[in-house]
Enzyme design. Structure first.
Site, PDB file in Angstrom:
ATOM      1  N   GLY A 521       0.842  -1.192   0.000  1.00 28.31           N
ATOM      2  CA  GLY A 521       0.000   0.000   0.000  1.00 28.31           C
ATOM      3  C   GLY A 521       0.872   1.234   0.000  1.00 28.31           C
ATOM      4  O   GLY A 521       2.064   1.187   0.278  1.00 28.31           O
ATOM      5  N   ARG A 522       0.248   2.355  -0.321  1.00 27.44           N
ATOM      6  CA  ARG A 522       1.010   3.581  -0.439  1.00 27.44           C
ATOM      7  C   ARG A 522       0.076   4.754  -0.182  1.00 27.44           C
ATOM      8  O   ARG A 522      -1.071   4.747  -0.606  1.00 27.44           O
ATOM      9  CB  ARG A 522       1.558   3.667  -1.870  1.00 27.44           C
ATOM     10  CG  ARG A 522       2.505   4.801  -2.134  1.00 27.44           C
ATOM     11  CD  ARG A 522       3.038   4.667  -3.546  1.00 27.44           C
ATOM     12  NE  ARG A 522       4.212   3.812  -3.626  1.00 27.44           N
ATOM     13  CZ  ARG A 522       5.455   4.274  -3.512  1.00 27.44           C
ATOM     14  NH1 ARG A 522       5.662   5.534  -3.298  1.00 27.44           N
ATOM     15  NH2 ARG A 522       6.479   3.469  -3.597  1.00 27.44           N
ATOM     16  N   GLY A 523       0.525   5.694   0.560  1.00 26.77           N
ATOM     17  CA  GLY A 523      -0.298   6.870   0.817  1.00 26.77           C
ATOM     18  C   GLY A 523       0.601   8.060   1.000  1.00 26.77           C
ATOM     19  O   GLY A 523       1.819   7.965   0.866  1.00 26.77           O
ATOM     20  N   SER A 525       1.486   9.537   3.582  1.00 29.46           N
ATOM     21  CA  SER A 525       2.377   9.549   4.738  1.00 29.46           C
ATOM     22  C   SER A 525       3.485   8.515   4.633  1.00 29.46           C
ATOM     23  O   SER A 525       4.435   8.556   5.402  1.00 29.46           O
ATOM     24  CB  SER A 525       1.575   9.283   5.998  1.00 29.46           C
ATOM     25  OG  SER A 525       0.960   8.022   5.901  1.00 29.46           O
ATOM     26  N   GLY A 526       3.358   7.600   3.727  1.00 32.62           N
ATOM     27  CA  GLY A 526       4.405   6.606   3.624  1.00 32.62           C
ATOM     28  C   GLY A 526       3.958   5.374   2.857  1.00 32.62           C
ATOM     29  O   GLY A 526       2.838   5.311   2.360  1.00 32.62           O
ATOM     30  N   VAL A 528       3.536   1.144   2.716  1.00 37.71           N
ATOM     31  CA  VAL A 528       3.302   0.011   3.602  1.00 37.71           C
ATOM     32  C   VAL A 528       3.852  -1.261   2.966  1.00 37.71           C
ATOM     33  O   VAL A 528       3.606  -1.534   1.786  1.00 37.71           O
ATOM     34  CB  VAL A 528       1.786  -0.167   3.876  1.00 37.71           C
ATOM     35  CG1 VAL A 528       1.570  -1.238   4.921  1.00 37.71           C
ATOM     36  CG2 VAL A 528       1.171   1.146   4.313  1.00 37.71           C
ATOM     37  N   LYS A 542       4.595   0.079   8.108  1.00 37.17           N
ATOM     38  CA  LYS A 542       4.449   1.352   7.425  1.00 37.17           C
ATOM     39  C   LYS A 542       5.690   2.199   7.666  1.00 37.17           C
ATOM     40  O   LYS A 542       6.070   2.458   8.799  1.00 37.17           O
ATOM     41  CB  LYS A 542       3.228   2.079   7.968  1.00 37.17           C
ATOM     42  CG  LYS A 542       3.006   3.417   7.318  1.00 37.17           C
ATOM     43  CD  LYS A 542       1.635   3.902   7.639  1.00 37.17           C
ATOM     44  CE  LYS A 542       1.158   4.904   6.609  1.00 37.17           C
ATOM     45  NZ  LYS A 542      -0.257   5.121   6.685  1.00 37.17           N
ATOM     46  N   ASP A 636      -9.838  10.918   7.607  1.00 38.18           N
ATOM     47  CA  ASP A 636      -9.687  10.322   6.277  1.00 38.18           C
ATOM     48  C   ASP A 636     -10.389   8.974   6.236  1.00 38.18           C
ATOM     49  O   ASP A 636      -9.793   7.968   5.892  1.00 38.18           O
ATOM     50  CB  ASP A 636      -8.203  10.209   5.918  1.00 38.18           C
ATOM     51  CG  ASP A 636      -8.004  10.025   4.407  1.00 38.18           C
ATOM     52  OD1 ASP A 636      -8.984  10.217   3.642  1.00 38.18           O
ATOM     53  OD2 ASP A 636      -6.895   9.670   4.003  1.00 38.18           O
TER      54      ASP A 636
END
Ligand SMILES: *[C@@H]1O[C@H](CO)[C@@H](O)[C@H](O)[C@H]1NC(C)=O
Ligand SMILES: *[C@@H]1O[C@H](CO)[C@@H](O)[C@H](O)[C@H]1NC(C)=O
Ligand SMILES: *[C@@H]1O[C@H](CO)[C@@H](O)[C@H](O)[C@H]1NC(C)=O
Ligand SMILES: *[C@@H]1O[C@H](CO)[C@@H](O)[C@H](O)[C@H]1NC(C)=O
Ligand SMILES: *[C@@H]1O[C@H](CO)[C@@H](O)[C@H](O)[C@H]1NC(C)=O
Ligand SMILES: *[C@@H]1O[C@H](CO)[C@@H](O)[C@H](O)[C@H]1NC(C)=O
Length: 772
Positions: A521-523, A525-526, A528, A542, A636
Site C-alpha cells: 500500500g502507499r499513501g 504519509s508513507g 506500507v 508502514k 480520512d
C-alpha cells in the site's frame, strides 16, 4: 549522632567509611558488623564495590522512614522492611545484635521489624551485594547466609532474584505511598503464576484471564517447582511456561520488575531515566478492582493518572473516596438490600460487569429477566446478553457490581436496579461518565456561519478543487485544555511503551520485510510493506516518509503512544514502532482480506456483510471519538482505510499519524495545508474553513456506507435528491428489499448531511444501527 557512631568500633572489611560532606551527619558503610548500627536517617550501607545500591532509611513522609534498598542514582526503591510501619526519623536504629538478629527500633520502643535470625558460632555481618541483595551471613564464608532481602521481596524483583512458592510481590498503595497495596503476584496452588486483586471486601484473580483454562493462556500446571526469574539480559521465565523478553533485550541497562500500584506488572530499564521496556499486556480496564464496586471503567487515552482508563460511578451512586477509586461508589439511595417488587431498571448500554452472578438463565425475555432479578433481594441488576451461537438472550443477575467496564466494543446492555422513585432517569440523560470530564471540555464552536445554496455536490467539487486531495492521513488529536486530563501524562515514563507495544530496531524490520521488498500500500504519509516478524506474526510495516514526520523522537513517541493505547476490535492494532535515527516505522497487524475498497471493486459483499461492516466501522469510529477525555478524529475515513479480516469484520486503519495540537493552538489556526482528506469523502467544513469536529468523520462515514450499499462512487451518488427528511429520500426508496438495509441507508444519509449539527454522533449511529 555521628559521635555516637564513631564510638562503636566499626570494623570494616573491604574499605574505610566514606564520609559524606561534613554538613550532613551521616556515614556510609559497606558492611555492618555485629554490635553496630545505622542510627540516623543519613546513615547508609552501600553495595560494594559498585555502589549501585544503597540501603538505609528512606523517607516516606514527614519524619517517617522505612528501612529500604534503592538504586543509589536512580532513586527507585526495590525493597522495604517496614513499609506498613514507618519509623520516626529521630532515635531510629537498625542494629545487628551480637546474637545475630537484625533489629529495627523506633525511638527506643519495641522492635518494628526483625530478621528473626540467630548467629551460629561464626561471626556474622550485614552486606549489600551488587545484585541488590541485602545479606546477613558469615564473615568468613560468603556462601553461608542466614538471611537475605531477596527472600522477602516487596513490589520489585531484581535480575537474578527468584520469585518462589514462598514469596510474592505486593504492589504499593500508590506511586507515592509505599504501604502495601491491593495487587499481588504469586504462584497459585495449581503452579500457575497469577495476579490477584485483593481489596478490603473483595478479591479476585485477573491474570491470566480467569475465564480461560490455564492451557488456553499458554500456561502449564505440571511443573511444581514454582520459580520465576528475570535474568540479566531482560528475559523472564517462569516454571509455568510464561516467558517474555523486554523490548531492549540484551546485556546493558539496570533493570527492575515492579508490580505497580495500578496492578500492572512492568519491567523498567535505566537509561538516564526509568523506561518501561515491558509491561503485562492486559488492557487497562481488565485489571480487577481498579474502579471498585458500583463503578465503570472506560478506556481513556489521556486519563488524569495516565493509566489509559478512567473510572466513574453508576448513576445514582457517588464515589466513596475520589482520591482512591478502588474504594468504589456507594448508592445515593438508602434502601439496601432492596426487596421492593416495584423497583425499576435503568438500561446502561455497552456495559458489562464481570463475575458475582446469582445464576444464569438461558433464553429469557427482558421482562422475564427483570422478574428474576426482582425475586432476589440482593440482586443489584443484570446483564442481558445475546448469545449468537444459540440465537437467544441470556440473563445474568448479579449480587455485586464489580469489574464494570463500559466500551463501545460491548453490544450487551446492563440493567441497573433502582428504587421506584428513581424512574425519572432515562438513558438519554448523560451518564456520569461523560460528566466526569465536562469541566475540562473545550467546546468547539459549532456555529455554521455560511449557508451553502448549491448543495453538497458543489461543496464536493470545491473540496476536490481547493485541496487537491492528497491522500494524507490526518488524525487530529485535540487535547483538551485541562489539568485533570492530560499534562501529567507526559512525564510518566511508561507513556513510551503502551500495552503490548514493542519497540523494534530498524534492522528487525528490514529483516522482517526482506529489505522492504513487498509493497502492499502507499499513501501520502508513507509506504506500507508486508513483513514477517521474528515470532512469525505477519505484519504490515508502514515506513513514514520524512515529510510526515513531525519533530524528534520524543514527539514521535508521544504521538504513537496514543495509537498503542487504542484498543478496540474494530481498529487495526498497532504492535509496535521503530524510531531510530531518521527512521520512523509503525508495525500493524496484517489483514488478509484487504480493504473495503478492493472488496467493493470485486462486488463480493452480500447485504449481511455490508451491515456488519457498517456497524463495525461505526463502533471503531465511536471509540475513537467518544472516549471521554479527548477526541481522536480520523479525518480520512474512506473505503481504502477500512480493512477486512478473515471473517469480513472491519477494522479502521490509518488513524495513526497525528498532528497533535498544542494547548495554545486554536482549531481556527490550523494550517490548512496540513489538513487533507480524500476527495468525495470530505466534509464541507474543510472547504468552508468551519470548525472541525468529530462530525467530519461522521460525514465521511455516511458517504462510505452509501457507496457500499449503492455500489456507486461518491461522485455518482445523487446527493441533490437527498431530502432533509431522509426517510423519504430517493436513495432509500431505490432499495427496499429489507428493513435493515433501509435503516442503514437512512442512517447513512443522516450522516452525510451537509450541516454538521444535523449529523448524529458516531455513538448515536451505533445505537441506531443496533436498535433497528
Ligand atoms: C560455607 O558455607 C556453606 C553453606 O553453609 C557450607 O556448605 C560450606 O561448607 C562452608 N565452607 C567453608 C569453607 O566453611
Ligand atoms: C498510605 O496508605 C495507607 C493505606 O491506605 C494509609 O493508611 C496511610 O495513611 C497512607 N500514608 C500516607 C502518607 O498517605
Ligand atoms: C520446571 O521449571 C524449572 C524452572 O523453570 C525448570 O528448570 C525445570 O526443568 C522444569 N521441569 C520440568 C519437568 O519441565
Ligand atoms: C426460547 O424460548 C421460547 C419461549 O419459551 C421458545 O419458543 C423457543 O423455542 C426457545 N428457543 C430456544 C432456542 O430454546
Ligand atoms: C458539568 O456541567 C454541568 C452543567 O454544565 C455542571 O452543573 C456540573 O457541575 C459539571 N460537572 C463537573 C464535574 O464539573
Ligand atoms: C477472505 O476471507 C474468506 C473467509 O475466511 C476467505 O474464504 C477468502 O478467501 C478471503 N479473501 C481473500 C481475498 O483472501
Amino acid at each position: 549522632m555521628a559521635v555516637k557512631l564513631t564510638k562503636l568500633i566499626v570494623l570494616l572489611v573491604t574499605s574505610i567509611p566514606i564520609f559524606l560532606p561534613l554538613s550532613s551527619p551521616s556515614t556510609t558503610y559497606t558492611t555492618l558488623n555485629q554490635g553496630s548500627s545505622l542510627s540516623s536517617p543519613g546513615d547508609v550501607l552501600v553495595s560494594s564495590p559498585s555502589r549501585v545500591f544503597t540501603a538505609g532509611f528512606y523517607p516516606v513522609g514527614d519524619n517517617a522512614y522505612c528501612l529500604s534498598i534503592w538504586f543509589t542514582r536512580a532513586r527507585a526503591v526495590v525493597w522495604m522492611a517496614n513499609r506498613d510501619h514507618p519509623v520516626n526519623g529521630k532515635a531510629t536504629k537498625l542494629s545487628l545484635l551480637h546474637s545475630g538478629n537484625l533489629v529495627l527500633q523506633d525511638a527506643g520502643l519495641l522492635p518494628v521489624w526483625t530478621s528473626n535470625t540467630a548467629a551460629s558460632t561464626a561471626a556474622v555481618a550485614l552486606r549489600l551485594l551488587d545484585s541488590g541483595d541485602l545479606v546477613l551471613g558469615s564473615k568468613e564464608n560468603s556462601s553461608h547466609v542466614i538471611w537475605r532481602s531477596f527472600d522477602s521481596p516487596t513490589n520489585t524483583l531484581l535480575p537474578g532474584q527468584p520469585l518462589t512458592v514462598n514469596t510474592k510481590l505486593t504492589s504499593s498503595t500508590s506511586p507515592t505511598n509505599h504501604s502495601s497495596g491491593f495487587y499481588k503476584l504469586y504462584f497459585d496452588n495449581d503452579n500457575v503464576l497469577r495476579l490477584l486483586f485483593s481489596g478490603s471486601d473483595l478479591s479476585s484473580v485477573f491474570w491470566p484471564a480467569p475465564w480461560k483454562a490455564s492451557w488456553e493462556s499458554g500456561r502449564s500446571t505440571y511443573n511444581n517447582s514454582k520459580t520465576a526469574v528475570l535474568d540479566r539480559r531482560g528475559g523472564f521465565s517462569s516454571s509455568d511456561d510464561f516467558k517474555f523478553k523486554t523490548s531492549d533485550f540484551g546485556a546493558g541497562p539496570r533493570r527492575r520488575m515492579t508490580l505497580d500500584a495500578d496492578g500492572v506488572l512492568r519491567v523498567y530499564s535505566w537509561r538516564r531515566k526509568w523506561e518501561v521496556t515491558w509491561q503485562l499486556p492486559v488492557p487497562p480496564c481488565s485489571v480487577n478492582g481498579v474502579c471498585g464496586v458500583n463503578s465503570l471503567c472506560t478506556y481513556s487515552t489521556y486519563s488524569s493518572a495516565g493509566l489509559g482508563r478512567s473510572c466513574a460511578c453508576l448513576p445514582w451512586h457517588r464515589a466513596k473516596n475520589v482520591g482512591d477509586w478502588s474504594e468504589g461508589c456507594v448508592p445515593d439511595f438508602d434502601r439496601i438490600p432492596r426487596c421492593d417488587s416495584a423497583d425499576v431498571f435503568l438500561r446502561i448500554s455497552h456495559t458489562e460487569f464481570y463475575g458475582y452472578d446469582i445464576g444464569f438463565d438461558q433464553n429469557k425475555t427482558l421482562e422475564e429477566c427483570e422478574s428474576i432479578c426482582l425475586s432476589y433481594c440482593d440482586c443489584r441488576g443484570f446483564q442481558y446478553k445475546f448469545d449468537w451461537g444459540a440465537g437467544v438472550y441470556n440473563c445474568f443477575p448479579k449480587t455485586l457490581l464489580f469489574n464494570g467496564l463500559q466500551s463501545t466494543g460491548f453490544d450487551s446492555p446492563f440493567y441497573l436496579r433502582l428504587p421506584p422513585s428513581s424512574s425519572s432517569w432515562s438513558e438519554t440523560k448523560p451518564l456520569p461518565l461523560q460528566l466526569q470530564c465536562n469541566n475540562s471540555v473545550v467546546e468547539l464552536e459549532r456555529v455554521y456561519t455560511r449557508e451553502n445554496k448549491y448543495g453538497l455536490l458543489r461543496s464536493l467539487a470545491w473540496s476536490a478543487g481547493v485541496l487537491g486531495a492528497v491522500e494524507v492521513v490526518c488524525v487530529l488529536v485535540f487535547l483538551y485544555k485541562t489539568r485533570a486530563c492530560g499534562e501529567k501524562l507526559r512525564d510518566q515514563s511508561f507513556i513510551q511503551v503502551a500495552t503490548g507495544f514493542t519497540r523494534f530496531t530498524y534492522d528487525d524490520l528490514k529483516r522482517a520485510s526482506r529489505s522492504f521488498s513487498e509493497e502492499i500500500g502507499r499513501g501520502g504519509s508513507g509506504v506500507v510493506y508486508k513483513g514477517v516478524l521474528a515470532d512469525d506474526r505477519v505484519a504490515a510495516i508502514k515506513r513514514l516518509n520524512e515529510a510526515s514526520q513531525g519533530g524528534g523522537e520524543e514527539e514521535f513517541l508521544a504521538e504513537i503512544s496514543l495509537i498503542g493505547r487504542l484498543n478496540h476490535a474494530n481498529l487495526i492494532q498497532c504492535w509496535g514502532y521503530c524510531a531510530q535515527g531518521r527512521h520512523r516505522l509503525l508495525v500493524y497487524e496484517y489483514l488478509r482480506n484487504g480493504s473495503l475498497a478492493e472488496n467493493l471493486a470485486s462486488n463480493k459483499l452480500d447485504r449481511a456483510k455490508q451491515f456488519e461492516i457498517a456497524l463495525g466501522t461505526a463502533k471503531g469510529l465511536a471509540y475513537l471519538h467518544d472516549e471521554c477525555l479527548e477526541w481522536v478524529l480520523h479525518c480520512d475515513v474512506k473505503p481504502h482505510n477500512i480493512l477486512l479480516d478473515d471473517n469480513y469484520k472491519p477494522k479502521v486503519a490509518d488513524f495513526g499519524l497525528s498532528k497533535q495540537l498544542k494547548r495554545s493552538d486554536r482549531v481556527e489556526n490550523l494550517d490548512m495545508s496540513l489538513i487533507r482528506g480524500t476527495r468525495g469523502y470530505m466534509a464541507p467544513e474543510w472547504v468552508y474553513n468551519l470548525p472541525i469536529t468529530a462530525k467530519v468523520d461522521v460525514y465521511s462515514y455516511g458517504v462510505v456506507v452509501l457507496e457500499m450499499v449503492t455500489g456507486k462512487s461518491p461522485k455518482e451518488i445523487d446527493f441533490d435528491l437527498v431530502d432533509e427528511d431522509t426517510s423519504s429520500s430517493s436513495v432509500s426508496d431505490g432499495i427496499e428489499e429489507c428493513d435493515g438495509l433501509k435503516n442503514l441507508v437512512r442512517v447513512a444519509l443522516q450522516c452525510a448531511q451537509e450541516k454538521s449539527d444535523a449529523r448524529p454522533s458516531m455513538r448515536e449511529v451505533v445505537h441506531m444501527l443496533l436498535t433497528h
